[in-house]
Every structure is written in structure tokens, then in C-alpha cells.
Motif scaffolding. Sequence first.
Motif, PDB file in Angstrom:
ATOM      1  N   LYS A  33       0.834  -1.173   0.000  1.00 62.35           N
ATOM      2  CA  LYS A  33       0.000   0.000   0.000  1.00 62.35           C
ATOM      3  C   LYS A  33       0.885   1.244   0.000  1.00 62.35           C
ATOM      4  CE  LYS A  33      -3.781  -2.175   2.587  1.00 62.35           C
ATOM      5  NZ  LYS A  33      -4.642  -2.091   3.804  1.00 62.35           N
ATOM      6  N   PRO A  34       0.414   2.322  -0.606  1.00 64.87           N
ATOM      7  CA  PRO A  34       1.198   3.564  -0.583  1.00 64.87           C
ATOM      8  C   PRO A  34       1.286   4.135   0.823  1.00 64.87           C
ATOM      9  CG  PRO A  34      -0.979   3.963  -1.506  1.00 64.87           C
ATOM     10  CD  PRO A  34      -0.856   2.470  -1.333  1.00 64.87           C
ATOM     11  N   LEU A  35       2.186   5.074   1.003  1.00 66.80           N
ATOM     12  CA  LEU A  35       2.351   5.715   2.300  1.00 66.80           C
ATOM     13  C   LEU A  35       1.076   6.441   2.707  1.00 66.80           C
ATOM     14  CD1 LEU A  35       5.886   7.312   1.802  1.00 66.80           C
ATOM     15  CD2 LEU A  35       5.356   5.332   3.203  1.00 66.80           C
ATOM     16  N   GLU A  36       0.759   6.392   3.994  1.00 63.63           N
ATOM     17  CA  GLU A  36      -0.390   7.142   4.473  1.00 63.63           C
ATOM     18  C   GLU A  36      -0.118   8.642   4.407  1.00 63.63           C
ATOM     19  OE1 GLU A  36      -1.478   5.877   8.339  1.00 63.63           O
ATOM     20  OE2 GLU A  36      -1.884   3.795   7.745  1.00 63.63           O
ATOM     21  N   LYS A  37       1.108   9.028   4.731  1.00 60.49           N
ATOM     22  CA  LYS A  37       1.511  10.430   4.631  1.00 60.49           C
ATOM     23  C   LYS A  37       2.579  10.543   3.549  1.00 60.49           C
ATOM     24  CE  LYS A  37       0.588  11.303   9.526  1.00 60.49           C
ATOM     25  NZ  LYS A  37       1.152  11.771  10.825  1.00 60.49           N
TER      26      LYS A  37
END
Length: 284
Positions: free
Chosen positions: A207-211
Motif C-alpha cells: 500500500k502507498p504511504l499514508e503520509k
Amino acid sequence: GAPGCSGSRSIPFEFERSRSESSGDEDDGEEEEMEEEDPGARFGTDDGELDSDDDWEHSINLTELTPYILCSICKGYFIDATTITECLHTFCKSCIVRHFYYSNRCPKCNIVVHQTQPLYNIRLDRQLQDIVYKLVVNLEEREKKQMHDFYKERGLEVPKPAVPQPVPVSRGRPRKVLGSVFRIPPELDISILLEFIGASDGTGKFKPLEKKFVRVSGEATIGHVEKFLRRKLELHPTCQVDIICGNHLLEHYQTLREIRQAIGESAVQDGLLVLRYGLVVSPL
């Protein structure tokens, strides 16, 4: 170092008391009579007062204070002493800033300083630095000369020391100062946007970074960005990370400032340097 430990002089009163105790009861009258006639004699003064404060001064070696004024990273005396607000451990400013390129933990106690931006939680300790300069002879002068030579050799203007501005005195109720309480350190001069472009040949789900918005120093390299991604995404060492800016595959040694200057405005979106990262996972 400072002069050796000199100790304090013995007080004549202690000597007189021990002598009277050893002489027995027969001398008690004489001792009492001497107290009444010359009370100052026991204290070594004519007016009955204690000796001056100079008799109580205590000198120590600089080596006894050295553990408290040394940076645990470079093992030298503090220069621009900087304290982590989370744990109150202090280091040289250049040492701790360089350390935070690779880790977000305190190098002394291993506490997490900040999840993404540990440089937000450090502050200059000017009082401690003043103490170090007073303890170590010629340290401040040597540092000023080295800084002057550094800028002159590179043809740069030597920065002038900051002069504290006088605070205007106003009568009546103090006014509330409006402004942002949160200030970004000047060292963090580049904002980047990390976009995930997927994983190929993978056996797991990523998954991509949350931030995905990060502010860093322009001296940070692509190698630093990769380490940041590996730690945040908890990637396996066999996972390959490719970082792209525009149509250019970036190398580990390239700094973010160099990339921004080389690629130009096409790499910038709303003031952010756009970096895209992809993951290549080797099959197990």
C-alpha cells in the motif's frame, strides 16, 4: 583543564574545640574566659566574623565535567548544542541533524523522536553552549576561525551572528502576538511528494504511504529517500526500490537539490518535488 582540586582550609575553631576536649575539665574555665574576652579568636578574625568566601572556593579539573559537555556522536565538545525535546539528550547540531537523515530515534536512548520529521523536535541550547565556551579555553575562537575559513575558501559570504532585537516596552495590557506557533526549521528547504506507482512480480500486497508529503533538507540523497521508504513500508531486503522523477531513474548519490535544479519546473508540482517509487519483488 582547570587547576587541580585545592580543597578548603581547615577552620581554627575546629582545632580549638578538639584541643579543649583533649585537655580535660581543668581547662574549661580558661576556655570560657577566652570566649568572653576574644570571641573572634576562634574564627581567625579580629571582629568575630567568618573568613571571606574565597576560603570556601573549590576548584575541579575539567576532566570531571567532560562527560557532561561532550557529544556522544562525534566525541567532541558541543558545538551549537542542540537538545531533543522528547528526551532532553543533547548533541552537536550538525551531528544530530546528520543522524536524523538515517533514523528517527535518539542515538542515546533510542526513543522515537518523531514518526516522520524528527528535526521538528530539536532546539538549540544556547545556555549550555555558553557554559561549554566558558569552560574550554579558546574553543569559541577556534570554531569562529574554522567557520570563517570554510566560507572564504568557497568564496561565500561569512554569515553574521544574529543580534538580539530589543523588545519594545508597551504600556497597558500586553497584546497577543498573532502568528503561526509551528515553524519549519530552515534546514528543511525542500518539500517532496512521494507517489506510489505499484509493485511488479510481487507476492505480497503493498500500500502507498499514508503520509506522502515529506519536508527534508536539500542535501538529502535518493539513498536517504529509499531508506525512509524501506522503513515505513517494512520492505524485505530483496525488494528493489526504483525512484523516478519525471522520466529519469534516479541514482542513490544524487541530492534532492541537484535533482530539482537539473530537471527544473517539470519535476515540481505546487512547490513540491514529485518523486515516484516502484517496487520490484523477487519471487520466493
